[in-house]
Scaffold this motif. Structure first.
Motif, PDB file in Angstrom:
ATOM      1  N   THR A 145      58.693 103.536  34.723  1.00 40.64           N
ATOM      2  CA  THR A 145      58.844 104.208  36.039  1.00 40.64           C
ATOM      3  C   THR A 145      58.456 105.851  35.713  1.00 40.64           C
ATOM      4  O   THR A 145      58.128 106.081  34.610  1.00 40.64           O
ATOM      5  CB  THR A 145      60.455 104.277  36.409  1.00 40.64           C
ATOM      6  N   LYS A 169      59.977 103.504  44.359  1.00 37.85           N
ATOM      7  CA  LYS A 169      59.537 102.851  42.794  1.00 37.85           C
ATOM      8  C   LYS A 169      58.657 103.609  42.061  1.00 37.85           C
ATOM      9  O   LYS A 169      58.654 103.946  41.024  1.00 37.85           O
ATOM     10  CB  LYS A 169      59.028 101.466  43.240  1.00 37.85           C
ATOM     11  N   LEU A 203      63.935 100.977  40.311  1.00 39.48           N
ATOM     12  CA  LEU A 203      63.249  99.823  39.766  1.00 39.48           C
ATOM     13  C   LEU A 203      62.992  98.637  40.212  1.00 39.48           C
ATOM     14  O   LEU A 203      63.983  98.103  41.078  1.00 39.48           O
ATOM     15  CB  LEU A 203      63.989  99.662  38.452  1.00 39.48           C
TER      16      LEU A 203
END
Length: 426
Positions: free
Chosen positions: A8, A139, A182
């Motif tokens: 991420t 995300k 996530l």
């Protein structure tokens, strides 16, 4: 082996919203409201009040009495997100930058005809972006906050009638926080989870300046703001109710660290008093944003299958050096009132390949207006307004090795800046 699904965006302190600051990247310009009125065109050469502690430490030599300047700027940003598409569903409300205040304060004391002492407290860098929780690009990042506060004790020395030099060490406190969603590893277990990262540090730097007065009406200045090297320490927290994340031991809180260097910059400007009424300014600023090649977050205490992906995470930035340019003018209506105007252009340090929703910034143009009121010889009140707009900026993110999927859109960014400052001499 690293699990790409966990990569991420972890740019804890360099993720910047385009309309969050009235300067390029995540730098702030709001260290002087008197300078704001002319788009900071004469920042290193005007030396009109105590805010020169930041603009050019050498400029303190022009101030003949003790002076205090305090002020604040408010930033009201607007973002429209258009043509959004991606692998995730969600909203694109835009306007992710809340109304933000930037305070400042300075004190200058001429010790004798040659030496002057000063101190300043200001914010050289900062940002906050807060997308709605259901943001389609979540995300790739949906919350970022960075605050840098600097204290700068300063001295200047007048070498002769024309030349002055100044120096000030800077004590810099940085705090950062980042959040994002996530994606699920297994499409049969679609529940999304959250990652939160925060950290802080205190580090030293310095500002140094030179001011040369060709004549009483004409002067030029150069100021160097040093790089500052930080090692942010804090924690990474992964939370949620996804069964796959639980099975591999991803959930928990881990000690985190991040090495970051904020860039050095050089500001050069020229100030000329045409006559008793008119003053013109011109300046440029170079910033070494190319230091931001990548960001790596190191996490300690990670065990199990999650260790390979969470122990060390790197994200490419590949920013480039930038130039900013400004011109401005001031006109004294009479002994009490002065009006100002300015025009500025700033390049964006981002590139089309790596730009993300956290850094949707493009080249920008700003116009500014200001007014100064001197009811007495001891007191000055400055008000200023700036409006900036950016070229349409495109986001095109594709995660080819993980589970974040893709997100693309076009950002239209603009912002209003309002400032007020009071200077008192005694």
């Amino acid at each position: 082996m690293k699990h790409a699904w966990f990569k991420t965006t972890l740019a804890l302190t360099i993720s910047a919203a385009a309309s969050n600051a009235l300067a390029g990247g995540f730098a702030l310009n709001e260290q002087s409201i008197s300078g704001m009125g002319s788009s900071y065109a004469g920042r290193s050469s005007s030396a009109d009040d105590a805010t020169t502690v930041f603009g050019n430490p050498a400029g303190m030599s022009r101030l003949k009495r003790q002076e205090v300047s305090v002020g604040a700027a408010a930033i009201v940003a607007k973002t429209d997100i258009k043509h959004a598409k991606g692998s995730s569903t969600g909203s694109n409300d835009g306007d992710m930058v809340p109304e933000t205040g930037v305070p400042m304060g300075y004190y200058v004391n001429p010790v004798n005809e040659q030496w002057t002492f000063g101190v300043g407290v200001y914010a050289p860098f900062g940002l906050i972006t807060d997308y709605e929780r259901g943001f389609q690009g979540r995300k790739f990042g949906d919350y970022s906050e960075v605050k840098v506060v600097t204290v700068q004790p300063t001295v200047s020395f007048r070498v002769n009638d024309q030349l002055s030099v100044g120096f000030g060490p800077t004590i810099n406190r940085i705090d950062g926080k980042l959040e994002s969603s996530l994606g699920s590893i297994n499409p049969l277990v679609p529940a999304e989870s959250r990652v939160k990262i925060k950290g802080d540090d205190t580090a030293l730097g310095y500002n140094i300046g030179v001011l040369y007065e060709f004549t009483p009406q004409t002067r030029a200045g150069v100021t160097y703001h040093s790089k500052v090297k930080y090692k942010l320490e804090g924690d990474t927290t992964v939370s949620g109710n996804n069964a796959v994340y639980s099975a591999i031991g991803a959930y928990g809180k881990y000690d985190a660290s991040l090495d970051l260097t904020t860039p050095e910059s050089v500001d050069a400007s020229f100030t000329h008093d045409i006559d008793d009424a008119w003053t013109i300014y011109a300046g440029s600023t170079w910033t070494r944003w190319s230091r931001l090649k990548e960001i790596t977050v190191e996490n300690e205490g990670v065990t199990g299958l999650a260790a390979g992906s969470l122990s060390s995470i790197t994200e490419e930035q590949n920013w480039h050096d930038t130039w900013g340019y400004a011109v401005g003018t001031a006109y004294k209506l009479n002994k009490e009132w002065t009006v100002r105007a300015g025009l500025a252009f700033d390049q964006s340090p981002t590139n089309n390949a790596d730009r993300s929703p956290r850094i949707p910034t493009g080249d920008r143009t700003a116009v500014s207006f200001g007014v100064g009121w001197n009811p007495t010889e001891d007191l000055t009140v400055d008000l200023a307004y700036s409006y900036l707009w950016e070229e349409d900026t495109k986001i095109d993110q594709v995660d080819t090795t993980g589970t974040k999927g893709s997100y693309s859109s076009t950002y239209e960014n603009s912002a209003h800046g309002f400032g007020t400052q009071v200077s008192y001499r005694f």
